[in-house]
Design a protein around this motif. Structure first.
Motif, short mmCIF file in Angstrom:
data_model
loop_
_atom_site.label_atom_id
_atom_site.label_comp_id
_atom_site.label_asym_id
_atom_site.label_seq_id
_atom_site.Cartn_x
_atom_site.Cartn_y
_atom_site.Cartn_z
N ASP A 134 2.48 14.32 -1.36
CA ASP A 134 1.35 15.24 -1.59
C ASP A 134 0.37 15.25 -0.42
O ASP A 134 -0.44 16.17 -0.29
CB ASP A 134 0.61 14.82 -2.87
CG ASP A 134 0.10 13.38 -2.78
OD1 ASP A 134 -1.09 13.18 -2.52
OD2 ASP A 134 0.91 12.45 -2.95
N SER A 140 1.54 1.56 -8.32
CA SER A 140 1.22 2.85 -8.95
C SER A 140 2.47 3.48 -9.57
O SER A 140 2.41 4.07 -10.64
CB SER A 140 0.64 3.82 -7.93
OG SER A 140 -0.43 3.25 -7.24
N ASN A 164 0.79 -1.24 0.00
CA ASN A 164 0.00 0.00 0.00
C ASN A 164 0.83 1.29 0.00
O ASN A 164 0.27 2.37 0.15
CB ASN A 164 -0.96 0.00 1.20
CG ASN A 164 -2.27 0.67 0.85
OD1 ASN A 164 -2.80 0.46 -0.24
ND2 ASN A 164 -2.77 1.51 1.74
P1 GDP Z 1 1.44 -1.10 -3.40
O1 GDP Z 1 0.65 -2.06 -2.57
O2 GDP Z 1 2.71 -0.68 -2.70
O3 GDP Z 1 1.70 -1.57 -4.79
O4 GDP Z 1 0.58 0.26 -3.48
P2 GDP Z 1 -0.42 0.78 -4.62
O5 GDP Z 1 0.33 1.24 -5.81
O6 GDP Z 1 -1.48 -0.25 -4.82
O7 GDP Z 1 -1.02 2.08 -3.92
C1 GDP Z 1 -1.73 2.02 -2.71
C2 GDP Z 1 -2.70 3.18 -2.63
O8 GDP Z 1 -1.99 4.41 -2.49
C3 GDP Z 1 -3.57 3.35 -3.87
O9 GDP Z 1 -4.85 3.75 -3.45
C4 GDP Z 1 -2.88 4.45 -4.64
O10 GDP Z 1 -3.77 5.18 -5.44
C5 GDP Z 1 -2.34 5.32 -3.52
N1 GDP Z 1 -1.13 6.09 -3.88
C6 GDP Z 1 -0.03 5.64 -4.51
N2 GDP Z 1 0.88 6.63 -4.65
C7 GDP Z 1 0.33 7.74 -4.08
C8 GDP Z 1 0.79 9.09 -3.92
O11 GDP Z 1 1.90 9.50 -4.31
N3 GDP Z 1 -0.06 9.95 -3.26
C9 GDP Z 1 -1.28 9.56 -2.81
N4 GDP Z 1 -2.03 10.48 -2.20
N5 GDP Z 1 -1.74 8.29 -2.96
C10 GDP Z 1 -0.94 7.40 -3.59
#
Ligand code: GDP
Length: 175
Positions: free
Chosen positions: A126, A20, A15
């Protein structure tokens, strides 16, 4: 024309923004994405690095398998660079970066025996609810052998390209 093939890992707690990040970095360019049955998300990006060099990046996203310990050796094998990511609004994701860095260094090294170049990314900068200070990230990055650290916002597309460019530069100069 020389072509480098670089396997780069994206690690960190769930998360924090790894998927992303990979998607943001690779989309809009020629790339192919391929979901492996074990759950590793493997994306490709081709960079025209210089007039004489192409760089083909393989980005390995751990993709929700953060606790699936048995696949880590395969995941780490042949890695030439690594992104360790945390979320600045989640202090445990920052503390766990030590685990991710140690795990990497215990399971992978460059053919030269040097540690795999690793960049530390402080994502979601952000967001207002920040709990990890720049000073603590800076100290941590220096203490644990990261090439550098950067604040990123995948959401606002801040420092995504810059971070990867810096990592690739370091990988190529280590070769
Ligand atoms: P992973 O489990 O590490 O692969 O994380 P994800 O890419 O699935 O992202 C987890 C959540 O954080 C999602 O709801 C994304 O939209 C959100 N997210 C990712 N990067 C950012 C960011 O730079 N800023 C914000 N506000 N949310 C983010």
């Amino acid at each position: 024309m020389a072509e480098h093939l670089l396997k780069i890992l994206i690690v960190g707690d769930g998360n924090v923004g790894k998927s992303s990040f990979t998607h943001r970095y690779t989309s809009g360019q020629f790339n192919s994405s391929y979901k492996m049955t074990v759950g590793v998300d493997f994306s490709v990006k081709l960079l025209h690095w210089s007039e004489r060099e192409k760089v083909r990046l393989q980005l390995w996203d751990i993709a929700g398998q953060e606790r699936f310990i048995s696949m880590t050796r395969i995941y780490y094998r042949g890695a030439l660079g690594c992104v360790v990511m945390f979320d600045v609004t989640n202090s445990s994701s920052f503390l766990n970066c030590l685990h991710w860095k140690r795990d990497l260094d215990s399971k992978a090294m460059l053919p030269s025996g040097e540690p795999v170049p690793c960049i530390l990314l402080a994502n979601k900068c952000d967001l207002p609810g920040r709990v990890v200070s720049a000073e603590s990230v800076d100290g941590f990055s220096r203490a644990h052998g990261f090439i550098t650290w950067m604040e990123t916002s995948v959401k606002e597309n801040r420092n995504v390209q810059e971070a990867m460019r810096r990592l690739v530069q370091d990988i190529l100069s280590a070769q």
